[in-house]
Design an enzyme around this catalytic site. Structure first.
Site, PDB file in Angstrom:
ATOM      1  CE  LYS A   1     -13.622   7.526  28.195  1.00 28.16           C
ATOM      2  NZ  LYS A   1     -13.254   6.110  28.303  1.00 28.16           N
ATOM      3  CG  ASN A   2     -16.806   4.750  29.468  1.00 27.64           C
ATOM      4  OD1 ASN A   2     -15.839   4.997  28.751  1.00 27.64           O
ATOM      5  ND2 ASN A   2     -16.743   4.765  30.789  1.00 27.64           N
TER       6      ASN A   2
ATOM      7  NE  ARG B   1      -8.758  -2.353  29.902  1.00 24.56           N
ATOM      8  CZ  ARG B   1      -8.563  -3.573  30.291  1.00 24.56           C
ATOM      9  NH1 ARG B   1      -7.391  -4.015  30.557  1.00 24.56           N
ATOM     10  NH2 ARG B   1      -9.573  -4.386  30.461  1.00 24.56           N
TER      11      ARG B   1
ATOM     12  CB  CYS C   1      -3.829   1.160  32.056  1.00 25.52           C
ATOM     13  SG  CYS C   1      -5.264   1.251  33.087  1.00 25.52           S
TER      14      CYS C   1
ATOM     15  NE  ARG D   1      -8.865  -0.878  33.179  1.00 26.76           N
ATOM     16  CZ  ARG D   1      -9.262   0.297  32.683  1.00 26.76           C
ATOM     17  NH1 ARG D   1      -8.482   1.338  32.719  1.00 26.76           N
ATOM     18  NH2 ARG D   1     -10.453   0.430  32.141  1.00 26.76           N
ATOM     19  N   PRO D   2      -7.078  -6.819  34.519  1.00 25.75           N
ATOM     20  CG  PRO D   2      -7.737  -8.008  36.411  1.00 25.75           C
ATOM     21  CD  PRO D   2      -7.329  -6.655  35.949  1.00 25.75           C
ATOM     22  CB  ILE D   3      -9.243  -9.890  30.147  1.00 24.51           C
ATOM     23  CG1 ILE D   3      -8.018 -10.720  29.746  1.00 24.51           C
ATOM     24  CG2 ILE D   3      -9.094  -8.447  29.711  1.00 24.51           C
ATOM     25  CD1 ILE D   3      -7.927 -10.936  28.227  1.00 24.51           C
ATOM     26  CG  ASP D   4      -9.959 -12.446  36.101  1.00 21.66           C
ATOM     27  OD1 ASP D   4      -9.804 -11.245  35.821  1.00 21.66           O
ATOM     28  OD2 ASP D   4     -10.483 -12.828  37.166  1.00 21.66           O
ATOM     29  CG  LEU D   5     -14.145 -11.270  36.140  1.00 20.95           C
ATOM     30  CD1 LEU D   5     -14.671  -9.967  36.728  1.00 20.95           C
ATOM     31  CD2 LEU D   5     -14.742 -12.461  36.890  1.00 20.95           C
TER      32      LEU D   5
ATOM     33  CG  ASP E   1     -15.042   6.330  34.894  1.00 20.29           C
ATOM     34  OD1 ASP E   1     -14.029   5.785  35.366  1.00 20.29           O
ATOM     35  OD2 ASP E   1     -15.595   5.929  33.853  1.00 20.29           O
TER      36      ASP E   1
ATOM     37  NE  ARG F   1      -7.791   7.587  26.876  1.00 20.24           N
ATOM     38  CZ  ARG F   1      -8.070   7.100  28.087  1.00 20.24           C
ATOM     39  NH1 ARG F   1      -7.259   7.299  29.086  1.00 20.24           N
ATOM     40  NH2 ARG F   1      -9.167   6.400  28.304  1.00 20.24           N
TER      41      ARG F   1
END
Ligand code: UD1
Length: 423
Positions: A22-23, A92, A116, A121-125, A308, A400
């Site tokens: 999946k990933n 996401r 979530c 789940r930040p996206i600063d990076l 996970d 999912r």
């Protein structure tokens, strides 16, 4: 509401074939928009997250269809730079469209992802790395608008090896002229797979899986022929079946695996006393007894023990002989399965990042609620190990991410059925 009805306490036996990762599939599908061309992506799992990714591609103007584990994609028709709102709410992982969208269109608009089930789940990076390459980032309310008219290659040092940020930066930097280095990138096998896919597409990139990824950005490479690529198998699904065998005193042969990516999970189950034969491209696991407790397992970025697999390992350790501890260091809110395991008779106490698991002899069947994908897998494992009948609710989270989960479990002899609209 959809639920699993499970009658537990059966020993399982047989062979299970692991599906595609999946990933790996999600970022590879997103990266097909980098350049308008045709792709055939093989070994793609038939799961809800993949279906949503394909829906997003179609809404972006691309052609995308799924048949027998293959995605047939043509991204020539991409006709928007807007990945906001409706599209990003579908999944996401839609954040991984940001890098390739920006690379192709020089402009991309995306909804800032909220929290979530497993934490914020930040996206600063992601944004920091893009800015280091000259991207202009405007954060406006819920949206992020990025433009890439004045870009340059650079060394980007990530303060944390975020999987998503590494993927987004790889998928943008391939189109930035010059040599870009991502220092302290994520080293997960899915990053290696993404690099292999990009190389297959004609991009020049190396170092995935090491401390530095080097990308030789180039605008004018021949990108017309159809790209055919087969993604790696799902190490977390394989780990989930290891956890299942260990918890239910079963004999399972796990096939279609990439063993080199599974050592961090296999070794934990060897330490817990399971007999594991993993010399070839399969794993054979036998567990005849109650497993042994494990002093401490810490989830951390690859090659550490994967977050996970934390929940599934906890399900196994909840019936181990002795006290185990797990420390979750990757996500802040990833213990939602604990209260449900405790309802089934487990004895687990959470203190901040630590879970202290006092192994009990047996769990009992219960009515439990799934809150996230891997926590859901853990509850299925617990229910299959428990005495009596369980009802596991909200299983859309599980669907999912696991292909044909019920079918694969039934094939091993598990007493599990999926039902809808339970009253
Ligand atoms: C990916 C996986 C997910 C896995 C996770 C960690 C996919 C589709 N999902 O998620 O299954 O659990 O890797 O192995 O591949 N962070 C920041 N700022 C950022 C980005 C991340 O602080 O800009 C933090 C997150 O809040 C989290 C940690 O870094 O605490 C790990 O996140 P990341 O590695 O980015 O995970 P994802 O890519 O979201």
């Amino acid at each position: 509401m959809e639920s699993f009805i499970i009658n537990g306490n059966n020993k399982l036996e047989g062979v299970v074939e692991i599906s595609g990762s999946k990933n790996s599939a999600l970022p590879i599908l997103a990266s097909t928009i980098l350049h308008g061309r045709e792709y055939v992506i093989k070994n793609v799992p038939d799961i809800d997250d993949v279906r949503r990714m394909l829906e997003i591609l179609i809404l972006l103007g691309c052609y995308a269809t799924y048949e027998n584990g293959c995605c047939y994609i043509n991204t020539k028709g991409l006709d928007t730079y807007d990945i906001s709102d409706e599209l990003s709410k579908k999944l996401r992982s839609s954040i991984i469209f940001l890098g390739p969208m920006l690379c192709r269109n020089k402009i991309a608009k995306i909804t800032y992802p909220g929290g979530c089930d497993i934490g914020s789940r930040p996206i600063d990076l992601h944004l920091y790395g893009l800015k280091e390459l000259g991207v202009d980032v405007k954060e406006e309310g819920d949206f992020v608008l990025c433009t890439a008219y004045n870009t340059h290659s650079n060394d980007i040092k990530l303060k944390y090896p975020s999987v998503g940020a590494t993927e987004n930066l790889m998928l943008f930097a391939v189109g930035v002229e010059g040599t870009t280095r991502i220092i302290n990138p994520a080293k997960e096998p899915e990053i290696i797979d993404l690099e292999r896919f990009l190389v297959k597409c004609g991009y020049k990139i190396k170092g995935a899986g090491t401390d530095t990824i080097t990308i030789y950005g180039e605008k004018n490479i021949d990108k017309n022929e159809v790209v055919e690529y087969g993604i790696i198998s799902d190490r977390i699904e394989a780990g989930t079946f290891l956890a299942l065998a260990a918890s239910t005193n079963s004999k399972i042969c796990i096939k279609n695996i990439n063993k080199e990516f599974l050592n961090n999970i296999i070794n934990i189950y060897k330490d817990s006393g399971c007999l594991i034969d993993d010399v070839e491209d399969y794993i054979y696991i036998i567990n005849n007894d109650r497993i042994k407790s494990i002093n401490k397992v810490t989830s951390c970025p690859y090659p550490g023990f994967p977050t996970d697999m934390q929940a599934q390992l906890m399900a196994s350790l909840s019936i181990a002989d002795g006290i185990s501890t797990i420390e979750e260091t990757v996500f802040e809110n990833r213990y939602k399965h604990v209260s449900e395991l405790n309802k089934m008779g487990a004895n687990i106490v959470v203190e901040d990042k630590l879970a202290i698991i006092n192994g009990v002899k047996k769990l009992h069947g219960e009515n439990v609620n799934v809150r996230d994908l891997r926590g859901g897998a853990a509850l299925v494992i617990a229910a299959l190990a428990a005495e009596g009948k369980s009802i596991v609710n909200n299983i859309h989270h599980v669907n999912r991410g696991y292909e044909k989960f019920v079918y694969k479990l039934q094939n091993l002899g598990a007493d599990i059925v999926e039902i809808t609209d339970i009253k």
